[in-house]
Design a protein around this motif. Structure first.
Motif, PDB file in Angstrom:
ATOM      1  N   ALA A 171       5.294   0.272  -5.615  1.00  0.00           N
ATOM      2  CA  ALA A 171       5.157  -0.649  -6.738  1.00  0.00           C
ATOM      3  C   ALA A 171       5.226   0.107  -8.062  1.00  0.00           C
ATOM      4  CB  ALA A 171       3.843  -1.420  -6.633  1.00  0.00           C
ATOM      5  N   GLY A 172       4.587   1.262  -8.106  1.00  0.00           N
ATOM      6  CA  GLY A 172       4.588   2.040  -9.346  1.00  0.00           C
ATOM      7  C   GLY A 172       5.997   2.415  -9.771  1.00  0.00           C
ATOM      8  N   THR A 173       6.762   2.984  -8.832  1.00  0.00           N
ATOM      9  CA  THR A 173       8.135   3.362  -9.170  1.00  0.00           C
ATOM     10  C   THR A 173       8.961   2.128  -9.526  1.00  0.00           C
ATOM     11  OG1 THR A 173       7.895   5.108  -7.539  1.00  0.00           O
ATOM     12  CG2 THR A 173      10.095   4.725  -8.389  1.00  0.00           C
ATOM     13  N   SER A 174       8.805   1.052  -8.751  1.00  0.00           N
ATOM     14  CA  SER A 174       9.588  -0.166  -9.006  1.00  0.00           C
ATOM     15  C   SER A 174       9.319  -0.698 -10.405  1.00  0.00           C
ATOM     16  CB  SER A 174       9.234  -1.251  -7.988  1.00  0.00           C
ATOM     17  OG  SER A 174       9.505  -0.795  -6.698  1.00  0.00           O
ATOM     18  N   SER A 175       8.058  -0.595 -10.841  1.00  0.00           N
ATOM     19  CA  SER A 175       7.755  -1.162 -12.157  1.00  0.00           C
ATOM     20  C   SER A 175       8.498  -0.395 -13.249  1.00  0.00           C
ATOM     21  CB  SER A 175       6.245  -1.131 -12.411  1.00  0.00           C
ATOM     22  OG  SER A 175       5.810   0.198 -12.612  1.00  0.00           O
ATOM     23  N   VAL A 176       8.611   0.919 -13.083  1.00  0.00           N
ATOM     24  CA  VAL A 176       9.345   1.697 -14.082  1.00  0.00           C
ATOM     25  C   VAL A 176      10.833   1.340 -14.019  1.00  0.00           C
ATOM     26  CG1 VAL A 176       9.797   4.005 -14.967  1.00  0.00           C
ATOM     27  CG2 VAL A 176       7.644   3.542 -13.823  1.00  0.00           C
ATOM     28  N   MET A 222      -0.207   5.050 -11.263  1.00  0.00           N
ATOM     29  CA  MET A 222      -0.519   4.288 -10.051  1.00  0.00           C
ATOM     30  C   MET A 222      -0.003   5.006  -8.810  1.00  0.00           C
ATOM     31  SD  MET A 222      -1.847   1.478  -8.965  1.00  0.00           S
ATOM     32  CE  MET A 222      -2.048   1.260  -7.200  1.00  0.00           C
ATOM     33  N   ALA A 223       1.161   5.646  -8.948  1.00  0.00           N
ATOM     34  CA  ALA A 223       1.779   6.303  -7.792  1.00  0.00           C
ATOM     35  C   ALA A 223       1.104   7.630  -7.456  1.00  0.00           C
ATOM     36  CB  ALA A 223       3.261   6.523  -8.055  1.00  0.00           C
ATOM     37  N   THR A 224       0.547   8.311  -8.452  1.00  0.00           N
ATOM     38  CA  THR A 224       0.045   9.658  -8.162  1.00  0.00           C
ATOM     39  C   THR A 224      -1.480   9.772  -8.114  1.00  0.00           C
ATOM     40  OG1 THR A 224       0.202  10.229 -10.507  1.00  0.00           O
ATOM     41  CG2 THR A 224       2.051  10.849  -9.104  1.00  0.00           C
ATOM     42  N   TYR A 225      -2.200   8.802  -8.688  1.00  0.00           N
ATOM     43  CA  TYR A 225      -3.655   8.984  -8.710  1.00  0.00           C
ATOM     44  C   TYR A 225      -4.228   8.992  -7.290  1.00  0.00           C
ATOM     45  CZ  TYR A 225      -6.053   4.670  -7.349  1.00  0.00           C
ATOM     46  OH  TYR A 225      -6.594   3.646  -6.622  1.00  0.00           O
ATOM     47  N   THR A 226      -3.557   8.306  -6.371  1.00  0.00           N
ATOM     48  CA  THR A 226      -4.077   8.244  -5.004  1.00  0.00           C
ATOM     49  C   THR A 226      -4.089   9.622  -4.345  1.00  0.00           C
ATOM     50  OG1 THR A 226      -1.870   7.475  -4.416  1.00  0.00           O
ATOM     51  CG2 THR A 226      -3.604   5.835  -4.507  1.00  0.00           C
ATOM     52  N   ALA A 227      -3.201  10.518  -4.800  1.00  0.00           N
ATOM     53  CA  ALA A 227      -3.232  11.882  -4.258  1.00  0.00           C
ATOM     54  C   ALA A 227      -4.507  12.587  -4.699  1.00  0.00           C
ATOM     55  CB  ALA A 227      -2.007  12.659  -4.724  1.00  0.00           C
ATOM     56  N   VAL A 228      -4.908  12.355  -5.949  1.00  0.00           N
ATOM     57  CA  VAL A 228      -6.154  12.957  -6.440  1.00  0.00           C
ATOM     58  C   VAL A 228      -7.344  12.339  -5.706  1.00  0.00           C
ATOM     59  CG1 VAL A 228      -7.550  13.415  -8.474  1.00  0.00           C
ATOM     60  CG2 VAL A 228      -5.076  13.317  -8.669  1.00  0.00           C
ATOM     61  N   LEU A 229      -7.224  11.052  -5.404  1.00  0.00           N
ATOM     62  CA  LEU A 229      -8.289  10.353  -4.691  1.00  0.00           C
ATOM     63  C   LEU A 229      -8.640  11.080  -3.392  1.00  0.00           C
ATOM     64  CD1 LEU A 229      -9.923   7.628  -4.653  1.00  0.00           C
ATOM     65  CD2 LEU A 229      -8.120   6.729  -3.228  1.00  0.00           C
ATOM     66  N   ILE A 230      -7.637  11.462  -2.623  1.00  0.00           N
ATOM     67  CA  ILE A 230      -7.961  12.129  -1.355  1.00  0.00           C
ATOM     68  C   ILE A 230      -8.184  13.627  -1.553  1.00  0.00           C
ATOM     69  CG2 ILE A 230      -6.881  10.414   0.120  1.00  0.00           C
ATOM     70  CD1 ILE A 230      -4.541  12.387   0.471  1.00  0.00           C
ATOM     71  N   ALA A 231      -7.509  14.237  -2.524  1.00  0.00           N
ATOM     72  CA  ALA A 231      -7.684  15.685  -2.707  1.00  0.00           C
ATOM     73  C   ALA A 231      -9.077  15.997  -3.232  1.00  0.00           C
ATOM     74  CB  ALA A 231      -6.630  16.226  -3.662  1.00  0.00           C
ATOM     75  N   ASN A 232      -9.661  15.073  -3.982  1.00  0.00           N
ATOM     76  CA  ASN A 232     -10.986  15.316  -4.562  1.00  0.00           C
ATOM     77  C   ASN A 232     -12.090  14.949  -3.571  1.00  0.00           C
ATOM     78  OD1 ASN A 232     -12.724  16.090  -6.661  1.00  0.00           O
ATOM     79  ND2 ASN A 232     -13.060  13.953  -7.209  1.00  0.00           N
ATOM     80  N   THR A 233     -12.011  15.533  -2.381  1.00  0.00           N
ATOM     81  CA  THR A 233     -13.038  15.366  -1.363  1.00  0.00           C
ATOM     82  C   THR A 233     -13.286  16.732  -0.751  1.00  0.00           C
ATOM     83  OG1 THR A 233     -11.384  14.949   0.339  1.00  0.00           O
ATOM     84  CG2 THR A 233     -12.320  13.019  -0.729  1.00  0.00           C
ATOM     85  N   VAL A 265       7.130  -3.791 -19.508  1.00  0.00           N
ATOM     86  CA  VAL A 265       6.884  -2.515 -20.176  1.00  0.00           C
ATOM     87  C   VAL A 265       5.428  -2.075 -19.962  1.00  0.00           C
ATOM     88  CG1 VAL A 265       6.743  -1.370 -22.414  1.00  0.00           C
ATOM     89  CG2 VAL A 265       8.704  -2.823 -21.877  1.00  0.00           C
ATOM     90  N   GLY A 266       4.529  -3.049 -20.085  1.00  0.00           N
ATOM     91  CA  GLY A 266       3.119  -2.733 -19.855  1.00  0.00           C
ATOM     92  C   GLY A 266       2.904  -2.196 -18.453  1.00  0.00           C
ATOM     93  N   ALA A 267       3.524  -2.825 -17.473  1.00  0.00           N
ATOM     94  CA  ALA A 267       3.377  -2.376 -16.087  1.00  0.00           C
ATOM     95  C   ALA A 267       3.933  -0.971 -15.928  1.00  0.00           C
ATOM     96  CB  ALA A 267       4.099  -3.343 -15.147  1.00  0.00           C
ATOM     97  N   ALA A 268       5.094  -0.731 -16.549  1.00  0.00           N
ATOM     98  CA  ALA A 268       5.738   0.578 -16.383  1.00  0.00           C
ATOM     99  C   ALA A 268       4.857   1.698 -16.926  1.00  0.00           C
ATOM    100  CB  ALA A 268       7.091   0.587 -17.082  1.00  0.00           C
ATOM    101  N   ALA A 269       4.062   1.378 -17.957  1.00  0.00           N
ATOM    102  CA  ALA A 269       3.199   2.412 -18.526  1.00  0.00           C
ATOM    103  C   ALA A 269       2.165   2.887 -17.510  1.00  0.00           C
ATOM    104  CB  ALA A 269       2.496   1.869 -19.766  1.00  0.00           C
TER     105      ALA A 269
END
Ligand code: SF4
Ligand code: SF4
Lengths: 358, 409
Positions: free
Chosen positions: B108-113, B232-243, B223-227
């Motif tokens: 979804a993140g990439t699609s929005s851009v 949105m696409a990368t924060y999930t990597a931090v979500l699991i790495a920060n454990t 445009v708002g979504a694309a920002a």
């Protein structure tokens, strides 16, 4: 109303580390102050668990369950199940949502040299090592053998509080240690909690607010010690509060009150640290070389802990991580990578739109 | 990898693979085995590692299951544990909901851009498809995230504080506006369809009067979504790495790039599959660049972290990641060669999306496996500790850096 949480010292710029520019790591002399308490807050309290005098009676576990009305579970954390672990006298198994104290139990043995004939002794299982031989002079008599032996069994069984002698060539010892939430200086669970349910109390401890927690479960894998866990049927997480309710009434935590050997000592943290240093020196002086303090060092990966231990073996033998770090130490670099990744996506997509229309 | 005395012990314990520094005659006096007075304990019934083991034949019993040669780069390490129990707690997150959430967020993140840029470059079909993809993906993400909570009715508690130290808190502040903007863009698109508008007008009679503003509103939402699409696409990597999960935390600087690459492969692939070839050019390029980034980054995750890279090769995680790679690579091949045909676009896009799903699932499984086995927690920490102790001892000029230790399996 949404607030920027000050619960984690990571945000405080006041005493920022000169190297990292944040306070996600390293010693914090005033952990409550960092969390936003006024300077007249009470002293930081803690537990010093001296495992060398623990007798494994589990009074602490029982007192904790009683005071905090914790449900029963088996050694795998299954609620309302009764079961034996089948591995030792430890049927609690681990810390978890329903076990806030856990007495670990380890039976160890080792071979020792004793000045006695071992020829043809029935049941001798040391076939490969055979008769003890003095490395310096194989002809020496048995007394010299005993004296030059690296493992001087006599002196150890005299002083090592948990060593006994079993049989003729083996020593047995039982290690017992009452594990608990460490109430870390840099608590991973607290740092990652998105709702602010986990917070730093005025006593410097770390507590979950049950009415705020929404069971996202993030704190569970964030704890480097595997302490906090989710109660599946309830949906929220639970862990040791260091009896926050008792502390506010001027009482000691239930486990420390119940411990018959003073293995669990409660008090102001700096006082406990001094006491622990003295105890370690005594034990070392008596020849207990394996004694060490765990979690006492404020320069360690979690900035030192509020509940620290005197152990007689390596931490991992007790199920403790040998060199834990708070995961948020690396968070700034993770955010940087994520921001770069996000910028790469936008950049790649934008450049894909430049140029030919197909 | 292993340094100093630790390496020695590992060698010793693994039989040394023919190295003969440790003469094992088998009849040394027992008193010589432990290095330190007071040590030499081993768990009753466990293995005594203080005695040198007899040499083992090389080959065969490597202990690596299905003979994965890549995994064999790490020698089997000896370590102590409490009855083999895991040290950290396994994440309680649901599987496959959570890895699917990672996938949907990325797609979804990439699609929005893509959608926002297509709006302004005269690609109406691509814009429409990308906006629908982003909207549906974002709404499904919200559902999955709420469903994963132990107390779903308390979802809004996520927004009572903002904590930069909590990736889930930051993520909530990314997901909320992202899902609002993407669903607004997709919703307005729906309203622009005459029958939908007529239906909606029965509930909200003023809607037809706003119809003139729809394109501008839609573009602003896109445009708002694309920002928020990239984060949105990368924060999930931090979500699991920060454990404290070893196989997630160690590659914390590479996982965001794996997720970014995988997100581009998925978002590019899906919009390419949905869109006629004349307009899908940018999607193809995004997908191919994403594959290149993903493969490069995951190679470093899988090979750059010693023992904690191992779970990425073993068991379910290994299978999923191998399948993911097969899908991703063949999807990229189809896209590059046949992407300019409709069939090629659809096939390539489907393969890329499947690859992205399996990449997330494989990474998830690898982390779960590394949490379960105390080895992955103890061995790297022990190495770190011993390196530090050796360094301190070298500085102090003592020769034995060891804290008295026993060797226990
Ligand atoms: S030991 Fe774990 S649960 Fe306890 S304060 Fe530290 S991180 Fe939190
Ligand atoms: S499960 Fe509860 S206490 Fe743990 S991080 Fe989530 S909201 Fe905070």
């Amino acid at each position: 109303m949404t607030t920027v949480s000050s619960a984690s010292p990571g945000l405080s710029k006041d005493h920022a580390d000169p190297v990292t520019g944040n306070r996600l790591y390293g010693p914090l002399p005033d952990v409550q102050g960092e969390a936003g308490y006024e300077t007249d807050h009470p002293a930081r309290v803690g537990f010093f668990t001296d495992t060398s005098v623990c007798i494994g009676c589990k009074a602490c576990e029982v007192a904790c369950k009683e005071w905090n009305t914790l449900p029963m579970d088996d050694s795998h954390g299954t609620r309302d199940a009764m079961g034996l672990s089948g591995m030792s006298y430890d049927n609690t198994g681990q810390l978890g949502a329903n076990s806030w104290r856990h007495v670990a139990f380890i039976e160890q043995s080792r071979a020792v040299d004793l000045p006695m004939p071992v020829f043809g002794r029935p049941g001798d299982d040391r076939q490969d090592s055979g008769q003890p031989v003095n490395p310096i002079s194989p002809q020496a008599d048995s007394t010299l053998n005993a004296q030059t032996s690296v493992l001087n069994a006599q002196s150890l069984s005299e002083f090592d509080p948990q060593t006994g002698q079993s049989g003729s060539d083996k020593q047995i010892r039982w290690l017992m240690s009452s594990d608990v939430c460490k109430h870390c200086t840099h608590a991973g669970c607290l740092d990652v909690c998105p709702t602010g349910a986990l917070f730093r109390t005025e006593f410097g401890t770390v507590v979950v607010q049950g009415d705020i927690c929404n069971g996202c479960g993030y704190c569970v894998p964030a704890c480097p010690y595997g302490v906090i866990d989710k109660r599946e049927d309830d949906g929220r997480v639970f862990k040791c509060t260091m009896c926050y309710d008792r502390l506010t009434d001027g009482l000691q935590p239930a486990c420390a009150t119940a411990c018959p050997t003073q293995s669990i000592q409660f008090g102001d943290l700096d006082e406990l640290q001094a006491r622990a240093d003295a105890r370690l020196a005594t034990l070392k002086g008596q020849g207990v070389e394996t004694a060490r303090l765990y979690g006492r060092d404020e320069a360690d990966g979690v900035g030192g802990v509020g509940a620290f231990f005197l152990l007689l073996d390596e931490p991992e033998v007790y199920g403790l991580p040998p060199d834990p770090i708070v995961t948020t130490r690396d968070l700034p670099s993770m955010w940087k990578a994520a921001a770069t990744g996000a910028a790469v996506i936008v950049g790649v997509v934008a450049s894909a739109f430049v140029g030919r229309k197909r | 990898m292993a340094t100093g005395a630790f390496a020695e012990r590992v060698l010793l314990a693994t039989g040394g693979g023919g190295v003969s520094e440790q003469p094992t005659t088998g009849d040394e006096p027992a008193g010589e085995a432990p290095l330190t007075p007071g040590a030499g304990w081993h768990r009753a019934g466990g293995q005594d590692l203080t005695r040198p083991r007899r040499k083992r034949r090389r080959g065969g019993g490597g202990g690596w299951g299905s003979g994965n040669r890549e995994a064999a780069m790490v020698p089997e390490a000896e370590f102590s544990s409490y009855y083999g129990r895991q040290i950290i707690k396994s994440p309680t997150w649901k599987n496959p909901e959570v890895p699917l959430y990672f996938f949907l967020g990325g797609a979804a993140g990439t699609s929005s851009v893509i959608g926002a840029l297509a709006e302004f470059t005269g690609r109406p079909t691509l814009a429409r498809n990308a906006e629908y993809t982003a909207g549906i993906g974002a709404l499904a993400s919200v559902v999955l995230l709420i469903d994963d909570l132990g107390r779903p009715e308390r979802f809004l508690h996520m927004l009572r504080v903002f904590k930069p130290t909590s990736p889930l808190s930051v993520g909530s502040y990314i997901l909320s506006p992202f899902s609002a903007f993407t669903s607004a863009a997709a919703g307005i698109r729906l309203l622009e369809l005459q029958p939908v508008l007529e239906l909606a007008a029965k509930v909200l009679p003023f809607l037809p009067r706003l119809a003139g503003a729809f394109p501008a509103l839609r573009k602003a939402s896109a445009v708002g979504a694309a920002a928020f699409g990239g984060p949105m696409a990368t924060y999930t990597a931090v979500l699991i790495a920060n454990t404290a999960v070893p196989s997630w935390h160690a590659p914390h600087d590479e996982l965001p790039f794996v997720f970014a690459g995988s997100a581009m492969a998925a978002g590019g692939g899906i919009t390419m599959a949905l869109t006629p070839v004349e307009e899908a050019g940018p999607s193809r390029k995004v997908a191919l660049t994403g594959v290149a980034l993903e493969l490069a980054a995951i190679h470093r995750v899988e090979h750059g972290h010693g023992i904690v890279s191992e779970p990425y090769h073993l068991g379910k995680a290994g299978k999923l990641l191998r399948a993911a790679k097969a899908c991703t690579v063949s999807g990229a091949g189809v896209t590059a060669l046949l992407g300019r045909t409709r069939v090629g676009g659809v096939l390539g896009g489907a393969l890329l999306a499947a690859g992205s799903v399996m990449t997330r699932m494989g990474i998830f499984e690898a982390g779960m496996a590394s949490a379960k086995d105390p080895k992955y927690t103890v061995v790297p920490q022990r190495e770190r500790l011993e390196a530090r102790q050796a360094e301190a001892a070298a500085r102090a000029g003592t020769d034995d850096p060891h804290e008295a230790r026993s060797v226990v399996r």
